[in-house]
Design an enzyme around this catalytic site. Structure first.
Site, PDB file in Angstrom:
ATOM      1  N   ARG A   1       0.860  -1.179   0.000  1.00 24.51           N
ATOM      2  CA  ARG A   1       0.000   0.000   0.000  1.00 24.51           C
ATOM      3  C   ARG A   1       0.895   1.228   0.000  1.00 24.51           C
ATOM      4  O   ARG A   1       2.109   1.109   0.079  1.00 24.51           O
ATOM      5  CB  ARG A   1      -1.042  -0.025   1.129  1.00 24.51           C
ATOM      6  CG  ARG A   1      -0.696  -0.672   2.405  1.00 24.51           C
ATOM      7  CD  ARG A   1       0.439  -0.055   3.151  1.00 24.51           C
ATOM      8  NE  ARG A   1       0.241   1.364   3.322  1.00 24.51           N
ATOM      9  CZ  ARG A   1       1.198   2.238   3.570  1.00 24.51           C
ATOM     10  NH1 ARG A   1       2.470   1.842   3.683  1.00 24.51           N
ATOM     11  NH2 ARG A   1       0.956   3.507   3.719  1.00 24.51           N
TER      12      ARG A   1
ATOM     13  N   ALA B   1       0.803   5.214  -2.078  1.00 25.52           N
ATOM     14  CA  ALA B   1       0.599   5.560  -3.492  1.00 25.52           C
ATOM     15  C   ALA B   1       1.773   5.159  -4.415  1.00 25.52           C
ATOM     16  O   ALA B   1       1.553   4.443  -5.406  1.00 25.52           O
ATOM     17  CB  ALA B   1       0.282   7.046  -3.605  1.00 25.52           C
TER      18      ALA B   1
ATOM     19  N   ARG C   1      -7.545  -0.055  -6.743  1.00 22.57           N
ATOM     20  CA  ARG C   1      -7.803   1.000  -5.743  1.00 22.57           C
ATOM     21  C   ARG C   1      -7.990   2.326  -6.492  1.00 22.57           C
ATOM     22  O   ARG C   1      -7.212   2.634  -7.393  1.00 22.57           O
ATOM     23  CB  ARG C   1      -6.632   1.096  -4.733  1.00 22.57           C
ATOM     24  CG  ARG C   1      -6.485  -0.181  -3.905  1.00 22.57           C
ATOM     25  CD  ARG C   1      -5.559   0.021  -2.725  1.00 22.57           C
ATOM     26  NE  ARG C   1      -6.177   0.851  -1.698  1.00 22.57           N
ATOM     27  CZ  ARG C   1      -5.500   1.346  -0.653  1.00 22.57           C
ATOM     28  NH1 ARG C   1      -4.204   1.123  -0.523  1.00 22.57           N
ATOM     29  NH2 ARG C   1      -6.118   2.083   0.249  1.00 22.57           N
TER      30      ARG C   1
ATOM     31  N   GLN D   1      -1.665   2.083   9.978  1.00 24.49           N
ATOM     32  CA  GLN D   1      -0.389   2.190   9.239  1.00 24.49           C
ATOM     33  C   GLN D   1       0.671   2.927  10.060  1.00 24.49           C
ATOM     34  O   GLN D   1       1.864   2.659   9.928  1.00 24.49           O
ATOM     35  CB  GLN D   1      -0.594   2.936   7.909  1.00 24.49           C
ATOM     36  CG  GLN D   1      -1.373   2.183   6.853  1.00 24.49           C
ATOM     37  CD  GLN D   1      -2.845   2.525   6.889  1.00 24.49           C
ATOM     38  OE1 GLN D   1      -3.407   2.837   7.934  1.00 24.49           O
ATOM     39  NE2 GLN D   1      -3.502   2.439   5.747  1.00 24.49           N
TER      40      GLN D   1
ATOM     41  N   ASP E   1      -1.982  10.859  -1.739  1.00 27.34           N
ATOM     42  CA  ASP E   1      -2.406   9.865  -2.728  1.00 27.34           C
ATOM     43  C   ASP E   1      -2.746  10.516  -4.060  1.00 27.34           C
ATOM     44  O   ASP E   1      -2.648   9.898  -5.118  1.00 27.34           O
ATOM     45  CB  ASP E   1      -3.589   9.061  -2.203  1.00 27.34           C
ATOM     46  CG  ASP E   1      -3.096   8.094  -1.152  1.00 27.34           C
ATOM     47  OD1 ASP E   1      -2.923   8.519  -0.005  1.00 27.34           O
ATOM     48  OD2 ASP E   1      -2.800   6.942  -1.519  1.00 27.34           O
TER      49      ASP E   1
ATOM     50  N   ASN F   1      -5.356  12.403   1.033  1.00 29.47           N
ATOM     51  CA  ASN F   1      -4.423  11.519   1.767  1.00 29.47           C
ATOM     52  C   ASN F   1      -5.246  10.734   2.793  1.00 29.47           C
ATOM     53  O   ASN F   1      -6.465  10.921   2.921  1.00 29.47           O
ATOM     54  CB  ASN F   1      -3.310  12.336   2.429  1.00 29.47           C
ATOM     55  CG  ASN F   1      -2.208  11.440   2.980  1.00 29.47           C
ATOM     56  OD1 ASN F   1      -1.676  10.597   2.258  1.00 29.47           O
ATOM     57  ND2 ASN F   1      -1.865  11.582   4.242  1.00 29.47           N
ATOM     58  N   LYS F   2      -4.586   9.889   3.523  1.00 32.65           N
ATOM     59  CA  LYS F   2      -5.240   8.985   4.486  1.00 32.65           C
ATOM     60  C   LYS F   2      -6.249   9.729   5.364  1.00 32.65           C
ATOM     61  O   LYS F   2      -5.988  10.837   5.817  1.00 32.65           O
ATOM     62  CB  LYS F   2      -4.138   8.343   5.336  1.00 32.65           C
ATOM     63  CG  LYS F   2      -4.594   7.350   6.381  1.00 32.65           C
ATOM     64  CD  LYS F   2      -5.516   6.278   5.842  1.00 32.65           C
ATOM     65  CE  LYS F   2      -4.923   5.474   4.694  1.00 32.65           C
ATOM     66  NZ  LYS F   2      -5.960   4.696   3.960  1.00 32.65           N
TER      67      LYS F   2
END
Ligand code: MRU
Length: 351
Positions: free
Chosen positions: A45, A47, A88, A195, A236, A246-247
């Site tokens: 995982r 990007a 994804r 993460q 991302d 992003n996350k």
């Protein structure tokens, strides 16, 4: 040091990030379907790492095509690319890498299937090598924003594990450390997939960079207590206007950082900047299984029948972003101009 992903004669080898930190295992993925599945299931995982995995998966898939008929080959090849495009939706590096692989095919399609298969493998290896070099360049630009004794707050994992090596946000930290600065990191645990706790802490510990784990909800406490000098995250996808996907949780951090007058930096290679989307509203946000929220591993943490939502990313509007660190330099607001300028700068020959 570990390798996030590697091409071998047996197949694509990657560290299984779902199993970290308790187990360090390296499955060998022998088919393109296995690689696509690994991206979907987050074995790999982040990007840039997803982009490298897709490129290697496509090269592997092309090698497996049995037909000698060019038209049939083309049909199967594009189907393989499509399989990766469906893994994804948010990280644009995935689509960027697929496009690069398709371009190699289209350029060589008249030259014979053997040379196409060889060129696809070379392109995948090139993307991998290039990623590490770009991260180092990004790191050296970004390190100039970090002062001696700074505490950097980061979210998710934008490190060596999320890339082909060195990292984007953590690349900035690594580079500052290499410059001799004493830098420490506060790592958000990053619910629900953890993460930060599982991956960022693991890889920084390996490099002996001081890291302290906090839960996501503690960020405001440490900012208010003046224990955070800047926030550095990865991305991302960045829209043309500088909005950053992003996350999940990145947006909340950005709002908190602004409230406390703390710089909010995003480190991302130019392949993450998508000039085809004008603003963040156009970025597709992956919705993952509610089970990731309801359970921690195999342990349920909510009552039976709990409804849960699980958007994997959020978008931080550009007004909250102090700077975007790229391999070609640092973009400052207004991002519409600064990002376009950096994107259009000639690329350096990297190898
Ligand atoms: O869902 P993930 O783990 O793939 O999300 C990763 C992130 O959000 C990272 O911050 C981003 O990809 C940048 S990685 C250099």
């Amino acid at each position: 040091m570990f390798k996030t992903i590697e091409w071998t004669d047996e197949g694509v080898v990657m560290i299984d990030q779902r199993k970290l930190p308790s187990q360090e295992v390296y499955p060998v993925l022998k088919t393109y379907g296995e690689v696509a599945h690994a991206i979907k299931e987050m074995v790999i995982r982040g990007a840039p790492a997803i982009g490298v995995a897709a490129a290697m998966g496509i090269a592997l898939g092309a090698r497996q095509i049995k037909t000698e008929n060019p038209e049939e080959f083309e049909k199967i090849f594009f189907n393989i690319c499509e399989t990766f495009a469906e893994t994804r939706p948010t990280a644009v590096n995935l689509f960027w890498a697929i496009t690069r692989m398709k371009q190699v095919y289209l350029k060589l399609k008249e030259t014979g299937l053997r040379s196409i298969v060889a060129a696809l493998k070379n392109e995948a290896l090139h993307i991998q090598k290039e990623d590490v070099l770009l991260n180092r360049m990004m790191g050296s630009h970004g390190a100039n924003l970090i002062k001696d004794q700074d505490c950097v707050l980061t979210h998710c994992n934008a490190g060596a594990l999320a890339t082909a090596g060195y990292g984007t946000a953590l690349g900035v930290v690594r580079s500052a450390v290499e410059q001799g600065k004493r830098v420490s990191v506060l790592a958000d645990e990053t619910r629900p997939f953890l993460q930060g706790a599982r991956l960022t802490v693991w890889e920084l510990q390996k490099d002996q960079i001081p890291v302290t784990l906090i839960t996501d909800s503690m960020a405001g406490y440490f900012m208010k207590n003046q224990e955070v000098n800047c926030v550095v995250i990865g991305a991302d996808r960045v829209a043309a206007n500088g909005d950053v996907a992003n996350k999940i949780g990145s947006y909340s951090l950005a709002v908190l950082a602004r409230e406390h007058g703390i710089p909010f930096y995003v480190a991302a290679p130019l392949s993450t900047i998508d000039l085809n989307v004008s603003n963040g509203e156009e970025i597709p946000i992956e919705q993952r299984s509610p089970n990731e929220v309801i359970a921690l591993g195999k342990t349920f943490i909510a009552p039976d029948g709990t409804r849960a939502k699980n958007p994997a990313f959020d978008v931080t509007p550009n007004i909250y972003v102090s700077a975007i660190i790229t391999e070609k330099g640092i973009a400052r607001p207004p991002f519409v101009e600064s990002l376009r300028l950096l994107k259009n700068l000639p690329s350096m020959k990297l190898t």
